[in-house]
Write an enzyme that holds these catalytic residues in place. Sequence first.
Site, PDB file in Angstrom:
ATOM      1  N   HIS A  62      25.815  30.630  -4.361  1.00 11.37           N
ATOM      2  CA  HIS A  62      26.192  31.998  -4.758  1.00 11.37           C
ATOM      3  C   HIS A  62      26.151  32.761  -3.380  1.00 11.37           C
ATOM      4  CE1 HIS A  62      26.793  35.110  -8.287  1.00 11.37           C
ATOM      5  NE2 HIS A  62      27.463  35.580  -7.083  1.00 11.37           N
ATOM      6  N   LEU A  63      26.739  32.463  -2.397  1.00 10.73           N
ATOM      7  CA  LEU A  63      26.664  33.168  -1.206  1.00 10.73           C
ATOM      8  C   LEU A  63      27.934  33.873  -0.762  1.00 10.73           C
ATOM      9  CD1 LEU A  63      25.094  30.371   1.394  1.00 10.73           C
ATOM     10  CD2 LEU A  63      23.894  32.394   0.205  1.00 10.73           C
ATOM     11  N   GLU A  89      22.841  29.809 -13.348  1.00 10.74           N
ATOM     12  CA  GLU A  89      22.318  29.791 -11.921  1.00 10.74           C
ATOM     13  C   GLU A  89      20.968  30.138 -11.804  1.00 10.74           C
ATOM     14  OE1 GLU A  89      24.858  32.591  -9.931  1.00 10.74           O
ATOM     15  OE2 GLU A  89      26.555  31.176 -10.020  1.00 10.74           O
ATOM     16  N   ALA A 130      34.155  32.545  -7.560  1.00  8.19           N
ATOM     17  CA  ALA A 130      34.034  33.625  -8.473  1.00  8.19           C
ATOM     18  C   ALA A 130      33.092  33.867  -9.299  1.00  8.19           C
ATOM     19  CB  ALA A 130      35.639  33.832  -9.118  1.00  8.19           C
ATOM     20  N   ARG A 131      33.055  33.103 -10.542  1.00  6.00           N
ATOM     21  CA  ARG A 131      31.919  33.155 -11.465  1.00  6.00           C
ATOM     22  C   ARG A 131      31.911  31.816 -12.057  1.00  6.00           C
ATOM     23  NH1 ARG A 131      29.894  36.419  -9.385  1.00  6.00           N
ATOM     24  NH2 ARG A 131      29.129  38.547 -10.256  1.00  6.00           N
TER      25      ARG A 131
HETATM   26  N1  LIG Z   1      30.705  34.669  -4.908  1.00  6.23           N
HETATM   27  C1  LIG Z   1      30.463  35.832  -5.009  1.00  6.23           C
HETATM   28  O1  LIG Z   1      29.476  36.091  -4.154  1.00  6.23           O
HETATM   29  C2  LIG Z   1      31.288  36.873  -5.530  1.00  6.23           C
HETATM   30  C3  LIG Z   1      31.286  38.045  -4.672  1.00  6.23           C
HETATM   31  C4  LIG Z   1      32.261  38.824  -5.001  1.00  6.23           C
HETATM   32  C5  LIG Z   1      33.053  39.039  -6.266  1.00  6.23           C
HETATM   33  N2  LIG Z   1      32.839  37.705  -6.752  1.00  6.23           N
HETATM   34  C6  LIG Z   1      33.515  37.387  -8.315  1.00  6.23           C
HETATM   35  O2  LIG Z   1      34.793  37.270  -7.806  1.00  6.23           O
HETATM   36  C7  LIG Z   1      35.828  37.513  -8.812  1.00  6.23           C
HETATM   37  C8  LIG Z   1      36.945  38.384  -8.197  1.00  6.23           C
HETATM   38  O3  LIG Z   1      36.499  39.755  -7.688  1.00  6.23           O
HETATM   39  P1  LIG Z   1      37.659  40.820  -7.414  1.00  6.23           P
HETATM   40  O4  LIG Z   1      36.633  41.684  -6.565  1.00  6.23           O
HETATM   41  O5  LIG Z   1      38.561  40.190  -6.734  1.00  6.23           O
HETATM   42  O6  LIG Z   1      38.113  41.315  -8.859  1.00  6.23           O
HETATM   43  P2  LIG Z   1      39.305  42.114  -8.880  1.00  6.23           P
HETATM   44  O7  LIG Z   1      39.014  42.848 -10.483  1.00  6.23           O
HETATM   45  O8  LIG Z   1      39.923  42.644  -7.875  1.00  6.23           O
HETATM   46  O9  LIG Z   1      40.431  40.833  -9.319  1.00  6.23           O
HETATM   47  C9  LIG Z   1      40.276  40.043 -10.363  1.00  6.23           C
HETATM   48  C10 LIG Z   1      41.776  39.719 -10.878  1.00  6.23           C
HETATM   49  O10 LIG Z   1      41.864  38.936 -11.760  1.00  6.23           O
HETATM   50  C11 LIG Z   1      42.858  39.155 -12.593  1.00  6.23           C
HETATM   51  N3  LIG Z   1      42.725  38.453 -13.882  1.00  6.23           N
HETATM   52  C12 LIG Z   1      42.257  38.648 -14.895  1.00  6.23           C
HETATM   53  N4  LIG Z   1      42.098  38.088 -16.051  1.00  6.23           N
HETATM   54  C13 LIG Z   1      43.084  36.940 -15.472  1.00  6.23           C
HETATM   55  C14 LIG Z   1      43.654  35.734 -16.304  1.00  6.23           C
HETATM   56  N5  LIG Z   1      43.460  35.444 -17.455  1.00  6.23           N
HETATM   57  N6  LIG Z   1      44.212  35.171 -15.404  1.00  6.23           N
HETATM   58  C15 LIG Z   1      44.616  35.158 -14.197  1.00  6.23           C
HETATM   59  N7  LIG Z   1      44.006  36.615 -13.386  1.00  6.23           N
HETATM   60  C16 LIG Z   1      43.331  37.262 -14.247  1.00  6.23           C
HETATM   61  C17 LIG Z   1      42.833  40.546 -12.465  1.00  6.23           C
HETATM   62  O11 LIG Z   1      44.084  41.055 -13.057  1.00  6.23           O
HETATM   63  C18 LIG Z   1      42.515  40.838 -11.166  1.00  6.23           C
HETATM   64  O12 LIG Z   1      43.829  40.927 -10.523  1.00  6.23           O
HETATM   65  C19 LIG Z   1      34.982  38.311  -9.755  1.00  6.23           C
HETATM   66  O13 LIG Z   1      34.388  37.074 -10.712  1.00  6.23           O
HETATM   67  C20 LIG Z   1      33.713  38.704  -8.975  1.00  6.23           C
HETATM   68  O14 LIG Z   1      32.675  38.737  -9.926  1.00  6.23           O
HETATM   69  C21 LIG Z   1      32.089  36.797  -6.476  1.00  6.23           C
HETATM   70  O1  LIG Z   2      24.593  40.046  -5.377  1.00  2.00           O
HETATM   71  C1  LIG Z   2      25.306  38.816  -5.030  1.00  2.00           C
HETATM   72  O2  LIG Z   2      25.174  38.396  -4.013  1.00  2.00           O
HETATM   73  C2  LIG Z   2      26.461  38.460  -5.949  1.00  2.00           C
HETATM   74  C3  LIG Z   2      27.634  39.255  -5.463  1.00  2.00           C
HETATM   75  C4  LIG Z   2      28.960  38.901  -6.425  1.00  2.00           C
HETATM   76  O3  LIG Z   2      28.498  37.722  -7.105  1.00  2.00           O
HETATM   77  C5  LIG Z   2      29.406  39.951  -7.001  1.00  2.00           C
HETATM   78  O4  LIG Z   2      29.710  39.990  -8.035  1.00  2.00           O
HETATM   79  O5  LIG Z   2      29.496  41.003  -6.129  1.00  2.00           O
END
Ligand SMILES: NC(=O)c1ccc[n+]([C@@H]2O[C@H](COP(=O)([O-])OP(=O)(O)OC[C@H]3O[C@@H](n4cnc5c(N)ncnc54)[C@H](O)[C@@H]3O)[C@@H](O)[C@H]2O)c1
Ligand SMILES: O=C(O)CC[C@@H](O)C(=O)O
Length: 526
Positions: free
Chosen positions: A279-280, A261, A231-232
């Site tokens: 971060h893939l 990062e 996630a982050r």
């Molecule tokens: N690794 C990557 O390349 C990548 C890609 C896409 C998204 N992400 C990250 O993944 C994460 C989730 O993305 P998403 O699209 O599912 O988001 P989303 O908004 O759909 O889901 C996030 C969930 O977290 C919950 N939440 C908020 N605070 C909380 C807490 N304190 N405890 C428990 N749950 C809590 C929210 O209620 C929500 O349901 C984000 O941080 C996003 O940036 C990473």
């Molecule tokens: O640009 C990317 O690949 C990161 C995407 C991901 O972390 C996001 O938050 O959507």
Amino acid sequence: MYRVLITDPLSDLGIQKLLDAKDVEVIRKTDLTLEELLLEIESADALLVRSQTKVTAEVLEKARRLKVIGRAGVGVDNIDVATATKKGIIVVNAPDGNTISTAEHTFAMMIALARNIPQAYRSTIQGEWKRKEFVGIELKGKTLSIIGLGRIGSELAKRAKAFHMNVIAFDPYLSEDRAKKLGVQKADFKEAIMSGDFITVHTPLTKETRHLINREVFEWMKPGVRILNCARGGIIDEDALYEAIQSGKVAGAALDVFETEPPGHHPLFSLPQVIATPHLGASTIEAQENVAIDVSEEVLHILRNEPFKNAVNLPSIPAELQSKLQPYQSLAEKLGQFAAQIVPGALETITVTFAGEIAEWDIAPLTRMILKGALSCHLSDVNYVNAPHLAKQRGIQIIEQKSSKNYGFTQLIRVEITTDQEQKSVSGTLLNGLGPRITKINQYSIDISPEGHLLFIQHKDQPGTIGRVGTVLGNYGINIATMQVGRKEIGGQAIMLLHIDKGLTADILHTLKQLDGIDSVTEIVL
Ligand SMILES: NC(=O)c1ccc[n+]([C@@H]2O[C@H](COP(=O)([O-])OP(=O)(O)OC[C@H]3O[C@@H](n4cnc5c(N)ncnc54)[C@H](O)[C@@H]3O)[C@@H](O)[C@H]2O)c1
Ligand SMILES: O=C(O)CC[C@@H](O)C(=O)O
């Protein structure tokens, strides 16, 4: 021609709509230095980024024309959204396009973690054959604790169920009903942490979630637990994770994201139990196309003043409500503009009242339009995004109310403005076939369309006043298109509202103000 600046690598196919648009010039410049970015941003109408470009307050300060920042992805932590909002810049993201890819990546990491695949690969290609060292565990029957059951968490849950895992989730916004539909057990945070053989986080990084998984939380976990973060970086305290792995509490960790990062030679990488990717999560052909398409379309809509949906710094409006509110938006903005122009002095309170059918809807977007209209008469660069912020900054109180009173119209919007000098109100409605109409100013009923140049005159109800006003305007070559008068009683106070074909000079206004029986003359431009 709109200048769209793209500063991170985006899929060619994804941005095709921008490349094809006749009203858009696309500038693609990746790996810019800060100085180069500060230079390029000055003339950009839109900026498109992934996660590499840091859109800081310093960058935004230089942006003179920027209307929108598009984030091809979900997380907007590389964008200073608060500063963007203050400057009235809309921030849009593409929240759906990379959900599946990231859920699949997390799942791949979980299997890799369970079966030591990266470690076994490294050993095998070095000529070793260590079958005993890389004995793994099955997913079947294990408990997966998902912290944050949003888009990605939910998709991960479905995949885990297909692998016969028990899925338990903590999310403060998770309803019992939704948990049931997903076949997931809803738990509180501690319960979820204590039950997991695998614990994975899928929340955004916020003040609340920073170091959500910390030293104390590691203490609650089952010995031999495996941890995932796709996630982050920052949701898990990396120092605490290091200690928990070294102590043997945590059997393994799979990380796609890091507090800093790129992480460089992170101490965690010295531990054989840690597997990592750079971060893939969203790095698939499909996800990159999806997010680039989504964000390009949103940016085009915003530049062209068309409806859009994924603004991060605006409340989201369901499509059905949006289509109901749409006809009222112009009326709301005009009422705000009108009211602000007829009341002298510094704005103190704006009270908006909605009556009739409209009062049954979520009218917050209309209040925002009224605010935009009212503030734009006093401040520059006001828009739909920054209007509430600017009002708050200036200590202007906003009162929003719904009324069940019958005002004689199917629906009605009333805007009352109080300044340090006086208070006035304006009401309006949408009339079938006639569009927005102003129906009342203070206690005076009136019927006029809020557009163009208007002249608002407060006077005594006495013979000859209308004629004298007409004569002055005629003498100055000002044509009157329509005229409305209103009074409560014969010989009392009255108002005159005229549509005129062009604006007035200070000279004309002065002459009108000198006429017998005239109390005030205000020119209104809508
Ligand atoms: N690794 C990557 O390349 C990548 C890609 C896409 C998204 N992400 C990250 O993944 C994460 C989730 O993305 P998403 O699209 O599912 O988001 P989303 O908004 O759909 O889901 C996030 C969930 O977290 C919950 N939440 C908020 N605070 C909380 C807490 N304190 N405890 C428990 N749950 C809590 C929210 O209620 C929500 O349901 C984000 O941080 C996003 O940036 C990473
Ligand atoms: O640009 C990317 O690949 C990161 C995407 C991901 O972390 C996001 O938050 O959507």
